[in-house]
Design an enzyme around this catalytic site. Structure first.
Site, PDB file in Angstrom:
ATOM      1  N   GLU A   1       0.873  -1.188   0.000  1.00 11.06           N
ATOM      2  CA  GLU A   1       0.000   0.000   0.000  1.00 11.06           C
ATOM      3  C   GLU A   1       0.899   1.223   0.000  1.00 11.06           C
ATOM      4  O   GLU A   1       1.385   1.648   1.037  1.00 11.06           O
ATOM      5  CB  GLU A   1      -0.888  -0.005   1.258  1.00 11.06           C
TER       6      GLU A   1
ATOM      7  N   CYS B   1      -2.402   9.157   2.183  1.00 12.46           N
ATOM      8  CA  CYS B   1      -2.091   8.541   0.891  1.00 12.46           C
ATOM      9  C   CYS B   1      -3.173   8.920  -0.119  1.00 12.46           C
ATOM     10  O   CYS B   1      -2.916   8.972  -1.316  1.00 12.46           O
ATOM     11  CB  CYS B   1      -1.988   7.030   1.037  1.00 12.46           C
TER      12      CYS B   1
END
Ligand code: NAD
Length: 508
Positions: free
Chosen positions: A261, A295
């Site tokens: 991720e 993110c």
């Protein structure tokens, strides 16, 4: 600054950094944690030594042998108890997240709420680890597939979600029958210790083997031990693309599995039919929330030329109303960056914008004076730019927003997709054809594509992750649990003969 929450969570000025579940060790070098909120030393932990790491892995291996035999719904019951404990400690843990990482208190509490939500999700999941059954081509044979746990799951996490990312991984992995070793970010080690201390209570109360949930603390070197360790079949790593490339290659080199991720470069396409209030709220929260350190933060606005000037003007006005300051004061919208290294990266990006011919619409800069002593507070800024500029292609983990202009939707989608990263994306439109095109196979290439919602954040019920340099991993909801298990196909012959495949005769 009232720091009673540290005592409430059982944290001391100096804490052990390694936990084999129940037992803790303090053998390694000191790792100090300073708050970006006011620059104060919050406390310290000891870095895990190689010897301690071996003890953790041995405890995990032993615990796995017991844990895998516990029926999955009973494993779910343990996760349920942890969720209940988190409800009790939501306030102090949320405050610690906010103080150690620098996000707003509301977001700190929100992160703990995500932990609680994933516990609830995992409890339900514990009764739904379904395999398929299929018809065998041979008479009196039964064929099906089932899922078994992998073993030790190594979790390496980033500073910006210092508790939630661990829980997304570990609570699902636990109900799958895995045991977890967590290396939190060296920039938020106390969050790791606090979560571990709470889980210890659950282990003790249920008389469970100590190595089910363990903790190792320290910098990238501890991460390297994990990624090189063949006893850890799955590494789930959250962080920069730079880190993910190293981790991905190392684990692939030993035929292990990864769930990566990594960085995002998320954009919102703003079409002429968009509702301007939704645009402003979505863009502003996406770009400045968590000081641009998500993110999924919005980094690019791709605006239709017919409304470009209007959006630009309203956005500049909205930026003018932002209050920057202590994130534990709920009147403020924007808190600090994580450290002065991040401030440097922010300033570098601003100078690159000028060097590459972009222009500032809302100026940036570092704040100083009373309340800003940590040196980590910066002004969220907006730049007019071009999609192909190298700095626009790059994820700068700070509140910098780029405005880009487009003429038709195909061009907008090409701009949206024309970056190395592929995490989150959005379109603001009231035109059904535009929305459907954006979601179609010829639309967004990201793991997340939204309509009339910004790019920032995600619900735990969906599979979370991205494409391209974001790493391709999926965690949290949907069928992400499959990443934490191995699949086995089983065939049972209940006839009195052994029919061989491909019609082969083998008469004895
Ligand atoms: P980082 O890459 O600097 O560090 C992340 C973690 O990786 C830390 O625990 C670090 O110690 C460890 N690490 C670093 N090098 C390593 C190596 N060679 N081997 C093993 N471990 C290593 O990232 P950061 O600054 O903490 O976090 C910010 C980044 O994380 C941003 O790029 C952001 O987009 C990304 N992020 C992605 C997601 C997602 O779900 N896609 C979520 C949160 C953060």
């Amino acid at each position: 600054m009232n720091t009673d929450f540290l005592q409430q969570l059982g944290l001391a000025p100096h804490n052990p950094g390694t936990f084999t579940g129940m037992e803790s060790f303090s053998g390694g070098e000191k790792l100090e944690s300073y708050s970006p909120v006011n620059g104060a030393l919050i406390g310290s932990v000891t870095q895990t030594t190689r010897e301690e790491y071996e003890q953790v892995i041995r405890a995990s291996e032993a615990a796995f042998k017991v844990w895998r035999e516990v029926p999955a719904p009973k494993r779910g019951e343990i996760v349920r108890q942890y969720g209940d404990l988190l409800r009790e400690y939501k306030d102090p843990l949320g405050r610690l997240v906010s103080y150690e990482m620098g996000k707003s208190l509301q977001e700190g509490w929100g992160e703990v709420q995500e932990m609680i939500d994933i516990c609830d999700f995992a409890v339900g999941q514990s009764r739904q680890l379904y395999g398929l059954s299929m018809h065998s081509e041979r008479p009196h044979h039964r064929m099906y597939e089932q899922w078994h746990p992998l073993g030790i799951v190594g979790i390496i996490s980033a500073f910006n979600f210092p508790v939630a990312v661990w829980s997304w991984n570990s609570m699902i992995a636990l109900v799958c029958g895995d045991v977890c070793v967590w290396k939190p970010s060296e920039k938020a080690p106390l969050c790791g210790v606090a979560c571990q201390l709470l889980f210890q209570r659950i282990l003790k109360a249920n008389n469970l083997p100590e190595g089910i949930i363990t903790l190792v603390n320290g910098d990238y070197r501890i991460g390297e031990w994990m990624t090189n360790d063949t006893r850890v079949p799955l590494i789930s790593a959250t962080g920069s693309t730079r880190m993910g490339k190293i981790v991905g290659q190392t684990v692939a080199g030993r035929m292990g599995r990864t769930l990566l991720e990594l960085g995002g470069n998320n954009a919102i396409i703003i079409t002429p039919s968009a509702d301007i209030n939704i645009v402003l709220t979505g863009a502003l929260f996406g770009a400045v929330g968590t000081a641009g350190q998500r993110c999924t933060s919005t980094r690019r606005l791709i605006i239709h030329e017919s409304i470009y000037e209007e959006v630009k003007e309203k956005l500049a006005r909205a930026y003018g109303q932002l209050r920057i300051g202590n994130p534990l004061d709920q009147h403020n919208h924007v808190g600090p960056l994580i450290d002065t290294g991040a401030v440097k990266a922010y300033l570098h990006a601003i100078s690159e914008i000028g060097r590459e011919g972009g222009s500032m619409l809302v100026e940036g800069g570092v704040l100083d004076g009373p309340g800003f002593e940590s040196g980590c507070y910066v002004k969220p800024c907006v730049a007019e730019a071009r999609p192909e500029m190298a700095i626009v292609q790059h994820e700068t983990f700070a509140p910098i927003l780029y405005l880009l202009k487009y003429k038709d939707l195909d061009e907008a989608i090409a701009i949206q997709n024309g970056v190395p990263q592929g995490l989150s994306s959005a379109i603001m439109t009231n035109d059904m054809r535009e929305a459907e095109k954006f979601l179609s196979v010829a639309g967004s290439d990201c793991g997340i594509a939204n309509v009339n919602i910004g790019t920032s954040g995600a619900e735990i019920g969906g599979a979370f992750g991205g494409e391209k340099e974001t790493g391709g991993g999926r965690e949290s909801g949907s069928d992400s649990w499959k990443a934490y298990m191995r699949r086995q196909t089983n065939t049972i012959n209940y006839s009195k003969t052994v029919p061989l495949a491909q019609g082969i005769q083998f008469d004895l």
